[in-house]
Design a protein around this motif. Sequence first.
Motif, PDB file in Angstrom:
ATOM      1  N   SER A 171      46.793  53.483  38.900  1.00  0.00           N
ATOM      2  CA  SER A 171      45.735  54.295  38.294  1.00  0.00           C
ATOM      3  C   SER A 171      44.491  54.244  39.174  1.00  0.00           C
ATOM      4  O   SER A 171      43.835  53.206  39.275  1.00  0.00           O
ATOM      5  CB  SER A 171      45.405  53.785  36.885  1.00  0.00           C
TER       6      SER A 171
ATOM      7  N   SER B 264      36.999  52.189  38.780  1.00  0.00           N
ATOM      8  CA  SER B 264      36.120  51.671  37.729  1.00  0.00           C
ATOM      9  C   SER B 264      35.923  50.167  37.882  1.00  0.00           C
ATOM     10  O   SER B 264      34.805  49.652  37.729  1.00  0.00           O
ATOM     11  CB  SER B 264      36.706  51.973  36.346  1.00  0.00           C
ATOM     12  N   PHE B 265      37.001  49.470  38.191  1.00  0.00           N
ATOM     13  CA  PHE B 265      36.903  48.020  38.408  1.00  0.00           C
ATOM     14  C   PHE B 265      36.034  47.716  39.622  1.00  0.00           C
ATOM     15  O   PHE B 265      35.211  46.782  39.588  1.00  0.00           O
ATOM     16  CB  PHE B 265      38.295  47.433  38.599  1.00  0.00           C
TER      17      PHE B 265
ATOM     18  N   LYS C  53      49.392  49.106  39.354  1.00  0.00           N
ATOM     19  CA  LYS C  53      49.367  49.927  38.143  1.00  0.00           C
ATOM     20  C   LYS C  53      49.369  51.412  38.487  1.00  0.00           C
ATOM     21  O   LYS C  53      49.855  52.249  37.730  1.00  0.00           O
ATOM     22  CB  LYS C  53      48.133  49.572  37.306  1.00  0.00           C
TER      23      LYS C  53
ATOM     24  N   TRP D  78      41.149  53.495  37.058  1.00  0.00           N
ATOM     25  CA  TRP D  78      40.862  52.120  36.673  1.00  0.00           C
ATOM     26  C   TRP D  78      40.538  51.263  37.887  1.00  0.00           C
ATOM     27  O   TRP D  78      39.718  50.337  37.809  1.00  0.00           O
ATOM     28  CB  TRP D  78      42.027  51.528  35.904  1.00  0.00           C
TER      29      TRP D  78
ATOM     30  N   LEU E 212      45.816  46.047  39.694  1.00  0.00           N
ATOM     31  CA  LEU E 212      45.342  47.409  39.477  1.00  0.00           C
ATOM     32  C   LEU E 212      45.965  48.376  40.476  1.00  0.00           C
ATOM     33  O   LEU E 212      46.247  49.532  40.144  1.00  0.00           O
ATOM     34  CB  LEU E 212      43.814  47.451  39.582  1.00  0.00           C
TER      35      LEU E 212
END
Length: 247
Positions: free
Chosen positions: A83, A89-90, A81, A86, A78
């Motif tokens: 972001s 959120s994770f 990535k 996200w 993540l």
Amino acid sequence: MKSMIIFIILKKLKNALTDLLPIVLVIAFFQIVVIRQPLPQMGDVLFGTLLIVVGLSLFIQGLEMGLFPIGEAMAQALAKKGSLFWLLSFAFALGFSTTVAEPALIAVAAKAADIAGQGGLIDPGVESLKQYAFGLRMSVALSVGLAILLGVMRILRGWPIHYLIIGGYGLVMAMTTIAPEEIIGIAYDAGGVTTSTITVPLVAALGVGLASTIRGRSPLVDGFGLIAFASLMPMIFVMGYGLIIFR
């Protein structure tokens, strides 16, 4: 190959037995020296101890093979990535879901509901007890989710951890003065039951994996500390829950 597997299994069992040895010695000392009576159902006790040793060794092996790699790999993926949405959120979902599934929290919430019902603080009906226990669990789970989110932000931004911890405990002390007495003890215990068998491995792996991926962050310095937030935030949220429920 077979002898190597047997050697590894025996080594794991030996390590688990070594970890349990202080508990065994304490119980044996007080049973022999102070109480001076044999343990009841000695056969069951010895068999139960054997099961604990085997279970503990399997649990630790499972953490090393499963939960730690999963947490680190997902955090690193993540982060790469790129972001922020996200990743946060994770972090929130991980803290929330692991806490909801925490066996210790389920047991403490159910016991707290029973005691509150017996003490006349809430309706002793079955539905009222379930709602109280559910609300307590959700308050703690929400707080841990936000705590892990805050811990991830600290790693990303490089915030000093001691300022956040001192400020958090200052808020805990302030809320203790206004929270109902019936909820204070539960709130302080909630900070401990959230850091148990399920939450700790995944959250620790998340922090280490994230800190090892971000440039300029040290896994040793920045990767740890998320568990402290997971212990702190439930105290604040549970006392707030008590202010709503009991007043």
